[in-house]
Design a protein around this motif. Structure first.
Motif, PDB file in Angstrom:
ATOM      1  N   ARG A 118       0.834  -1.213   0.000  1.00 47.69           N
ATOM      2  CA  ARG A 118       0.000   0.000   0.000  1.00 47.69           C
ATOM      3  C   ARG A 118       0.864   1.257   0.000  1.00 47.69           C
ATOM      4  O   ARG A 118       0.574   2.233  -0.711  1.00 47.69           O
ATOM      5  N   MET A 119       1.891   1.251   0.808  1.00 46.96           N
ATOM      6  CA  MET A 119       2.765   2.424   0.905  1.00 46.96           C
ATOM      7  C   MET A 119       3.421   2.711  -0.439  1.00 46.96           C
ATOM      8  O   MET A 119       3.465   3.868  -0.897  1.00 46.96           O
ATOM      9  N   LEU A 120       3.939   1.673  -1.092  1.00 39.64           N
ATOM     10  CA  LEU A 120       4.638   1.864  -2.364  1.00 39.64           C
ATOM     11  C   LEU A 120       3.668   2.220  -3.489  1.00 39.64           C
ATOM     12  O   LEU A 120       4.011   2.984  -4.391  1.00 39.64           O
ATOM     13  N   GLU A 121       2.460   1.685  -3.425  1.00 40.62           N
ATOM     14  CA  GLU A 121       1.463   1.980  -4.462  1.00 40.62           C
ATOM     15  C   GLU A 121       1.029   3.448  -4.406  1.00 40.62           C
ATOM     16  O   GLU A 121       0.651   4.032  -5.431  1.00 40.62           O
ATOM     17  N   ALA A 122       1.111   4.056  -3.222  1.00 47.14           N
ATOM     18  CA  ALA A 122       0.658   5.445  -3.062  1.00 47.14           C
ATOM     19  C   ALA A 122       1.717   6.470  -3.454  1.00 47.14           C
ATOM     20  O   ALA A 122       1.427   7.665  -3.508  1.00 47.14           O
ATOM     21  N   VAL A 123       2.934   6.021  -3.744  1.00 48.31           N
ATOM     22  CA  VAL A 123       4.018   6.955  -4.088  1.00 48.31           C
ATOM     23  C   VAL A 123       3.717   7.651  -5.414  1.00 48.31           C
ATOM     24  O   VAL A 123       3.320   7.013  -6.390  1.00 48.31           O
ATOM     25  N   GLN A 124       3.922   8.977  -5.433  1.00 46.93           N
ATOM     26  CA  GLN A 124       3.617   9.762  -6.639  1.00 46.93           C
ATOM     27  C   GLN A 124       4.817  10.518  -7.195  1.00 46.93           C
ATOM     28  O   GLN A 124       4.699  11.182  -8.216  1.00 46.93           O
ATOM     29  N   SER A 125       5.961  10.421  -6.537  1.00 49.37           N
ATOM     30  CA  SER A 125       7.136  11.129  -7.036  1.00 49.37           C
ATOM     31  C   SER A 125       8.397  10.385  -6.619  1.00 49.37           C
ATOM     32  O   SER A 125       8.395   9.572  -5.693  1.00 49.37           O
ATOM     33  N   GLN A 126       9.475  10.699  -7.298  1.00 50.04           N
ATOM     34  CA  GLN A 126      10.755  10.065  -6.988  1.00 50.04           C
ATOM     35  C   GLN A 126      11.212  10.407  -5.575  1.00 50.04           C
ATOM     36  O   GLN A 126      11.710   9.546  -4.842  1.00 50.04           O
ATOM     37  N   ALA A 127      11.032  11.668  -5.188  1.00 51.93           N
ATOM     38  CA  ALA A 127      11.437  12.087  -3.844  1.00 51.93           C
ATOM     39  C   ALA A 127      10.617  11.370  -2.776  1.00 51.93           C
ATOM     40  O   ALA A 127      11.138  10.960  -1.735  1.00 51.93           O
ATOM     41  N   GLN A 128       9.334  11.206  -3.039  1.00 48.07           N
ATOM     42  CA  GLN A 128       8.462  10.514  -2.084  1.00 48.07           C
ATOM     43  C   GLN A 128       8.840   9.050  -1.976  1.00 48.07           C
ATOM     44  O   GLN A 128       8.750   8.451  -0.901  1.00 48.07           O
ATOM     45  N   TYR A 129       9.292   8.465  -3.073  1.00 46.93           N
ATOM     46  CA  TYR A 129       9.648   7.050  -3.044  1.00 46.93           C
ATOM     47  C   TYR A 129      10.782   6.791  -2.064  1.00 46.93           C
ATOM     48  O   TYR A 129      10.753   5.811  -1.317  1.00 46.93           O
ATOM     49  N   GLU A 130      11.768   7.646  -2.062  1.00 50.78           N
ATOM     50  CA  GLU A 130      12.938   7.416  -1.211  1.00 50.78           C
ATOM     51  C   GLU A 130      12.557   7.365   0.265  1.00 50.78           C
ATOM     52  O   GLU A 130      13.002   6.485   1.002  1.00 50.78           O
ATOM     53  N   SER A 131      11.715   8.291   0.697  1.00 47.95           N
ATOM     54  CA  SER A 131      11.319   8.307   2.107  1.00 47.95           C
ATOM     55  C   SER A 131      10.371   7.145   2.434  1.00 47.95           C
ATOM     56  O   SER A 131      10.435   6.552   3.515  1.00 47.95           O
ATOM     57  N   THR A 132       9.502   6.820   1.485  1.00 48.23           N
ATOM     58  CA  THR A 132       8.545   5.738   1.699  1.00 48.23           C
ATOM     59  C   THR A 132       9.227   4.379   1.677  1.00 48.23           C
ATOM     60  O   THR A 132       8.883   3.480   2.455  1.00 48.23           O
ATOM     61  N   ALA A 133      10.210   4.228   0.793  1.00 43.81           N
ATOM     62  CA  ALA A 133      10.861   2.933   0.608  1.00 43.81           C
ATOM     63  C   ALA A 133      11.518   2.434   1.891  1.00 43.81           C
ATOM     64  O   ALA A 133      11.491   1.238   2.188  1.00 43.81           O
ATOM     65  N   LYS A 134      12.090   3.339   2.659  1.00 42.69           N
ATOM     66  CA  LYS A 134      12.769   2.928   3.901  1.00 42.69           C
ATOM     67  C   LYS A 134      11.785   2.302   4.883  1.00 42.69           C
ATOM     68  O   LYS A 134      12.074   1.264   5.487  1.00 42.69           O
ATOM     69  N   ASP A 135      10.608   2.930   5.009  1.00 42.05           N
ATOM     70  CA  ASP A 135       9.599   2.382   5.920  1.00 42.05           C
ATOM     71  C   ASP A 135       8.999   1.092   5.357  1.00 42.05           C
ATOM     72  O   ASP A 135       8.782   0.117   6.094  1.00 42.05           O
ATOM     73  N   ALA A 136       8.743   1.091   4.048  1.00 42.31           N
ATOM     74  CA  ALA A 136       8.160  -0.097   3.425  1.00 42.31           C
ATOM     75  C   ALA A 136       9.098  -1.291   3.541  1.00 42.31           C
ATOM     76  O   ALA A 136       8.664  -2.425   3.769  1.00 42.31           O
ATOM     77  N   LEU A 137      10.390  -1.027   3.420  1.00 40.53           N
ATOM     78  CA  LEU A 137      11.367  -2.112   3.501  1.00 40.53           C
ATOM     79  C   LEU A 137      11.345  -2.794   4.866  1.00 40.53           C
ATOM     80  O   LEU A 137      11.543  -4.021   4.961  1.00 40.53           O
ATOM     81  N   GLN A 138      11.083  -2.050   5.912  1.00 35.03           N
ATOM     82  CA  GLN A 138      11.009  -2.653   7.250  1.00 35.03           C
ATOM     83  C   GLN A 138       9.833  -3.628   7.336  1.00 35.03           C
ATOM     84  O   GLN A 138       9.944  -4.700   7.937  1.00 35.03           O
ATOM     85  N   HIS A 139       8.709  -3.267   6.725  1.00 38.04           N
ATOM     86  CA  HIS A 139       7.558  -4.168   6.713  1.00 38.04           C
ATOM     87  C   HIS A 139       7.846  -5.411   5.874  1.00 38.04           C
ATOM     88  O   HIS A 139       7.442  -6.528   6.233  1.00 38.04           O
ATOM     89  N   VAL A 140       8.542  -5.220   4.755  1.00 38.80           N
ATOM     90  CA  VAL A 140       8.892  -6.354   3.896  1.00 38.80           C
ATOM     91  C   VAL A 140       9.830  -7.309   4.638  1.00 38.80           C
ATOM     92  O   VAL A 140       9.687  -8.532   4.573  1.00 38.80           O
TER      93      VAL A 140
END
Length: 273
Positions: free
Chosen positions: A134-156
């Motif tokens: 859900r977190m990664l699907e909601a990303v709308q920009s490259q800058a947003q991806y970087e901050s979101t990816a760190k949190d998403a990776l912990q869940h993965v």
């Protein structure tokens, strides 16, 4: 509900559902133990309700609350004795849907606390993986991806760790497997799911490397590693451990394991020339 791929390469599985199961009449040593059984029944009901609502955060919280009591009952059933010194024995049955079966709404019945603990862990695992999706699907920009990816990776990582725990600590289920059963009664299904979430983590690293403009040879190696993990998922799903249940595995999972590995390999070859 079916398995979907979100935010690039993040799998989202259907959350399992369960029917009511009342084990409050299990043998108990004393009044305190009987109270724990009643509490377990109530917490299991809360988990069932959270699964019906489908919010991963609520499912995670409900699974975390119920799990310690479920583990306690599992240990009592498999290792414990009553106050009279007899082995603890009680007829149990638990009905759950499957997160990997081609019919995600079909209920399957198992007859041990070990299988019940497995399914509660599955709920927690799928909730973690779906949260990342859900977190990664909601990303709308490259800058947003970087901050979101760190949190998403912990869940993965949590999802991968739980799948590995089930494969190594819960399996094999110590009961006769019914003819009609979910694919996740087999160890190799959780070996596959572990690899799948590891591939998701590697894919996140690939996207991060792309965003940072890293060199093509390095990107090629990163994508090749992700492709290899998905290829291993594909091989495990088709291996001897699941050969009798392969036709019942959800088609999206089988297609993603095979097609996704080929796609990632093609991307890797593009970067290495």
């Amino acid at each position: 509900p079916i398995m979907m791929i979100c935010g690039g390469f993040a799998p989202s599985f259907p959350l399992p559902k369960t029917k009511m199961s009342d084990f409050s009449r299990m043998p108990a040593r004393d009044g305190a133990a009987q109270g724990h059984l009643a509490q377990a029944v109530a917490l299991r009901k809360e988990l069932s309700e959270a699964l019906t609502l489908g919010d991963p955060a609520q499912v995670a919280a409900a699974a975390d609350a119920y799990l310690p009591l479920a583990v306690g009952m599992w240990r009592a059933m498999e290792q414990g004795v009553s106050k009279e010194g007899r082995a603890v024995s009680f007829a149990l049955s638990f009905s759950w849907t499957s997160f990997t079966h081609r019919k995600p709404d079909k209920f399957f019945t198992m007859y041990s606390m070990r299988s019940e603990v497995m399914m509660v862990l599955v709920c927690r695992m799928v909730a973690a993986g779906n949260t990342a999706a859900r977190m990664l699907e909601a990303v709308q920009s490259q800058a947003q991806y970087e901050s979101t990816a760190k949190d998403a990776l912990q869940h993965v990582k949590m999802a991968a760790g739980l799948a590995h725990f089930i494969a190594t600590e819960i399996m094999p289920l110590k009961e006769v497997l019914p003819y009609e059963r979910a694919p996740e009664v087999h160890k190799d299904m959780f070996v596959s799911i572990t690899l799948l979430y590891q591939a998701t983590g590697q894919s996140i690293a690939c996207r991060q490397a792309q965003n940072k403009g890293m060199s093509y040879p390095l990107l090629g190696k990163l994508f090749a590693a992700a492709a290899k993990l998905l290829a291993q998922v594909n091989l495990t799903l088709k291996g001897d451990g699941l050969k009798n249940d392969f036709n019942d595995i959800a088609p999206p999972l089988k297609c993603y394991a095979e097609g996704g590995s080929k796609l990632l390999k093609a991307v890797a070859l593009h970067y290495v020339g």
